[in-house]
Design a protein around this motif. Structure first.
Motif, PDB file in Angstrom:
ATOM      1  N   MET A 221       0.822  -1.211   0.000  1.00  5.29           N
ATOM      2  CA  MET A 221       0.000   0.000   0.000  1.00  5.29           C
ATOM      3  C   MET A 221       0.849   1.252   0.000  1.00  5.29           C
ATOM      4  N   THR A 222       2.010   1.202   0.585  1.00  3.06           N
ATOM      5  CA  THR A 222       2.902   2.379   0.594  1.00  3.06           C
ATOM      6  C   THR A 222       3.496   2.644  -0.772  1.00  3.06           C
ATOM      7  N   LEU A 223       3.506   1.612  -1.624  1.00  4.81           N
ATOM      8  CA  LEU A 223       4.083   1.771  -2.958  1.00  4.81           C
ATOM      9  C   LEU A 223       3.056   2.203  -3.996  1.00  4.81           C
ATOM     10  N   ILE A 224       1.759   2.148  -3.638  1.00  8.46           N
ATOM     11  CA  ILE A 224       0.703   2.508  -4.583  1.00  8.46           C
ATOM     12  C   ILE A 224       0.544   4.015  -4.601  1.00  8.46           C
ATOM     13  N   SER A 225       0.594   4.584  -5.799  1.00  8.14           N
ATOM     14  CA  SER A 225       0.436   6.030  -5.920  1.00  8.14           C
ATOM     15  C   SER A 225      -1.036   6.394  -5.829  1.00  8.14           C
ATOM     16  N   GLY A 226      -1.329   7.675  -5.702  1.00  8.38           N
ATOM     17  CA  GLY A 226      -2.704   8.137  -5.627  1.00  8.38           C
ATOM     18  C   GLY A 226      -3.435   7.920  -6.935  1.00  8.38           C
ATOM     19  N   CYS A 227      -4.751   7.839  -6.886  1.00  6.85           N
ATOM     20  CA  CYS A 227      -5.545   7.583  -8.091  1.00  6.85           C
ATOM     21  C   CYS A 227      -5.601   8.826  -8.955  1.00  6.85           C
ATOM     22  N   GLY A 228      -6.061   8.660 -10.192  1.00  5.34           N
ATOM     23  CA  GLY A 228      -6.099   9.759 -11.137  1.00  5.34           C
ATOM     24  C   GLY A 228      -7.377  10.568 -11.073  1.00  5.34           C
ATOM     25  N   PHE A 229      -8.166  10.436 -10.035  1.00 10.84           N
ATOM     26  CA  PHE A 229      -9.428  11.166  -9.927  1.00 10.84           C
ATOM     27  C   PHE A 229      -9.179  12.649  -9.723  1.00 10.84           C
ATOM     28  N   LYS A 230      -9.958  13.452 -10.422  1.00  9.38           N
ATOM     29  CA  LYS A 230      -9.904  14.899 -10.262  1.00  9.38           C
ATOM     30  C   LYS A 230     -11.310  15.407 -10.027  1.00  9.38           C
ATOM     31  N   ASP A 231     -11.427  16.411  -9.161  1.00  7.50           N
ATOM     32  CA  ASP A 231     -12.730  16.994  -8.875  1.00  7.50           C
ATOM     33  C   ASP A 231     -13.321  17.613 -10.127  1.00  7.50           C
ATOM     34  N   ILE A 232     -14.642  17.777 -10.136  1.00  9.95           N
ATOM     35  CA  ILE A 232     -15.326  18.270 -11.322  1.00  9.95           C
ATOM     36  C   ILE A 232     -14.895  19.685 -11.675  1.00  9.95           C
TER      37      ILE A 232
ATOM     38  N   GLU B 239      -8.129  19.845 -16.637  1.00 13.87           N
ATOM     39  CA  GLU B 239      -7.813  18.589 -17.310  1.00 13.87           C
ATOM     40  C   GLU B 239      -8.887  18.327 -18.351  1.00 13.87           C
ATOM     41  N   LEU B 240      -8.477  18.167 -19.618  1.00 14.79           N
ATOM     42  CA  LEU B 240      -9.436  17.974 -20.690  1.00 14.79           C
ATOM     43  C   LEU B 240     -10.112  16.613 -20.554  1.00 14.79           C
ATOM     44  N   ASP B 241     -11.422  16.629 -20.501  1.00 19.33           N
ATOM     45  CA  ASP B 241     -12.226  15.424 -20.337  1.00 19.33           C
ATOM     46  C   ASP B 241     -13.087  15.242 -21.586  1.00 19.33           C
TER      47      ASP B 241
END
Length: 369
Positions: A16-27, A93-95
């Motif tokens: 778990m310490t090696l997992i980076s944060g997810c790519g979620f971005k607020d609206i 971020e272009l969606d």
């Protein structure tokens, strides 16, 4: 057993310490692209001009009676490069999850469509159900047109192609997945609707289409021919048929259309395409009084006119060597396939005779009586 559990817990915590944060971005950190425009340039090093139309969130309807959009444009060597550079032109971020319309300018039509559309077929963030259209004179001009009827929470182009807004037999709807299939499938040529704008009223006009052959522009259909394509492809079950005979002029509103055909290739005889078209409708307008006793005469006259017009349309496609209705695909699907099947169809199509049997039944003179 306790040592195994302890070892498993340590491994999980270490992972778990090696997992980076997810790519979620607020609206509020996303820029929602609702349409993409591609035009051609005269610059060989940067042959593409890419335009993105972004929806800008606003307040309530009373505060903003008109939708607000932002536009990003750039010239680039590839569309992928253009998208990545345009990311540096905005703080969002272009969606592309809402990019449901892709517009091609006239200047790009002479190029290889497979090369132009490669990025739209490969990137997973472009939806296969996005609509494809041709913008005259440019895709950028079409995207920057904001009709007076456009309202917050809606998009005029979405309403045109989705049938959730306007419904018309003159509008061709082509999805990205269907266009890509037509690009690579022999015996079924691509067809795209044409979008034009009016300078004074700032409105869209979408009542023509263009057929491609060998990835390049081949035949531009006028308004009537576009309607005939929709009828014969059974994309539209409602249409109008105008009949003029001597001093009599009347219009039929067709609300039930059925089309079926088969290709016959008798030995040592001319190949024939036999097509049956059944149309039912009511009299919508007439220059003379219509009574139930005259409905048979109206039906006969309408059948003769429809048969001539549909035959002329089929010959128009044949003369220009295009096949948006998929006759070649039907031929290959109903014959024993071999390596010469495609070559056989290429020889047959120019010689094909069209035997069209159009039957129009006028069911009612309308509601005037």
């Amino acid at each position: 057993m306790n040592r195994k559990i302890l070892f498993l817990v340590v491994v999980v915590l270490t992972s778990m310490t090696l997992i980076s944060g997810c790519g979620f971005k607020d609206i509020d950190k996303r820029g929602f692209v609702v349409a993409v425009g591609v035009d051609g340039t005269k610059n060989k090093k940067k042959p593409y001009r890419l335009t993105l139309k972004l929806a800008v969130p606003t307040g309530t309807f009373k505060q903003s009676p008109k939708p607000t959009y932002a536009y990003l444009s750039i010239e680039s060597a590839t569309l992928a490069e253009g998208i990545r550079i345009l990311k540096t032109h905005t703080d969002k971020e272009l969606d592309f999850a809402h990019a449901k319309v892709i517009v091609l300018g006239e200047s790009i039509l002479e190029r290889d469509m497979k090369e132009t559309f490669d990025i739209f077929l490969r990137r997973r963030d472009f939806q296969g159900i996005a609509w494809i259209a041709v913008g005259e004179p440019s895709a950028e001009g079409i995207l920057k047109t904001n009709p007076t009827t456009d309202l917050p929470g809606s998009n005029a182009l979405f309403n045109i192609f989705s049938n959730e807004g306007t419904e018309s037999a003159y509008i061709v709807t082509t999805y990205l997945y269907d266009f890509s299939r037509r690009l690579f499938e022999a015996g079924l040529d691509p067809i795209l609707p044409i979008i034009r704008t009016t300078e004074k009223t700032n409105e869209y006009r979408t009542n023509q289409a263009i057929v491609f052959k060998d990835d390049k522009k081949q035949l531009k259909l006028n308004t009537e021919d576009t309607k005939f394509y929709n009828i014969l492809s059974e994309n539209e079950t409602k249409a109008d048929i105008e009949v003029s005979k001597k001093e009599l002029l009347f219009a039929i509103a067709a609300n039930n259309i059925k089309v079926n055909y088969k290709i016959l290739t008798p030995a040592n005889k001319q190949p024939v395409l036999k097509m049956n078209i059944d149309i039912q409708g009511i009299v919508e307008e007439s220059t003379e009084r219509v009574t139930p006793e005259k409905l048979k005469d109206y039906s006969r006259d309408a059948s003769e006119v429809a048969q001539k017009r549909f035959t002329h349309f089929l010959k128009l496609l044949q003369e220009n060597e295009v096949d948006p209705l998929g006759f070649g695909l039907r031929y290959k699907a109903t014959r024993l396939h071999n390596r010469d099947t495609e070559a056989e169809w290429q020889r047959i199509y120019p010689q094909l005779k069209f035997d069209v049997n159009a039957k129009v039944k006028v069911k009612s003179p309308g509601v005037i009586e």
